[in-house]
Enzyme design. Structure first.
Site: not given
Ligand code: C5P
Length: 239
Positions: A40, A67, A69, A72, A122, A215
């Site tokens: 992603k 991603d 999002k 427009d 979220t 992460r």
């Molecule tokens: O590092 P981590 O596993 O928390 O990253 C989750 C990924 O999912 C990030 O790229 C974050 O932007 C994305 N994301 C999220 N929660 C959402 C929508 C997208 O954590 N509601």
């Protein structure tokens, strides 16, 4: 060309390349090697040369989730989605406003690109919705369900949602739409700023088709081992 065998369990894991530079992303992808098939690219990397990386990943047979999002006027969304489809991405996010979703579905016509709708961010609670002009008492969970229904009716391919929402979203969209879920942590891993985390196995059991993990993999001392462990967890849950 995509060389991933159909039904490859590795496709269920989407690794979020949430790093500041393409060089760093390439190092991580190189270390992960064939342990993962799906990446992603979000705002951070997209605006720092990430589209060239996306093209290279696709040329190497990997799948790419952009991603972005999008939101427009209809014409701009439709033409933007058409460009993303030409690039060869597999997944693209748009905000779940009916006009935007309609335009995105039109823009991807004739391509294998799949559109995912982001219903309610979220990070938004009831107070944020009120502040943004929604009617007093509008609850995020109700707006999620309403927008998921609109996404289904407009031919959107799937929904991004947190794992605890997956069962409710599945009940709305039915079995044929994709559910893609972030907020995943292997047992014992640091949750970071994620408030409601589930393990990879729980995410699959709750009905997610794909899990987004950043992460716990990109910051791991051994990203390949971290990805392999999550794929194993998914495989056991999916068996
Ligand atoms: O590092 P981590 O596993 O928390 O990253 C989750 C990924 O999912 C990030 O790229 C974050 O932007 C994305 N994301 C999220 N929660 C959402 C929508 C997208 O954590 N509601």
């Amino acid at each position: 060309m995509d060389t991933t065998p159909a039904g490859d369990i590795r496709d269920k894991l989407i690794i979020g390349l949430d790093v500041p530079s393409v060089d760093e992303a390439r190092r991580i992808v190189g270390r992960i090697g064939d342990a993962a098939t799906f990446y992603k690219i979000g705002y951070q990397l997209a605006y720092a040369g990430g589209f060239d990386l996306a093209r290279d990943l696709i040329a190497d047979g990997k799948k790419v989730f952009l991603d972005l999002k999008l939101h427009d006027i209809g014409n701009t969304v439709e033409e933007g989605v058409r460009s993303v489809a030409r690039l060869g991405a597999t997944l693209l996010t748009v905000h779940a406003y009916p006009q935007t979703m309609r335009a995105a579905v039109a823009g991807k016509a004739g391509s294998p690109l799949k559109i995912l709708a982001v219903t309610v961010l979220t990070s938004y609670d009831e107070q944020d919705l009120l502040e943004a002009g929604y009617a007093p008492g509008t609850k995020p969970a109700d707006l999620v369900a309403r927008r998921a229904g609109q996404a289904r009716d407009l031919g959107v391919d799937g929904i991004v949602c947190a794992a605890p929402e997956a069962e409710r979203v599945r009940a709305v969209v039915g079995p044929d739409r994709l559910i893609v879920t972030p907020g995943i942590r292997p047992a014992g891993a640091d949750a970071g700023d994620q408030k409601r985390v589930v393990t990879p196995a729980e995410g699959i059991r709750l009905g997610a088709d794909h899990l987004v993990v950043a992460r716990p993999i990109v910051k791991a001392a051994d990203p390949r081992a971290a990805a392999e462990a999550i794929v194993n967890d998914i495989a056991q849950a999916a068996a």
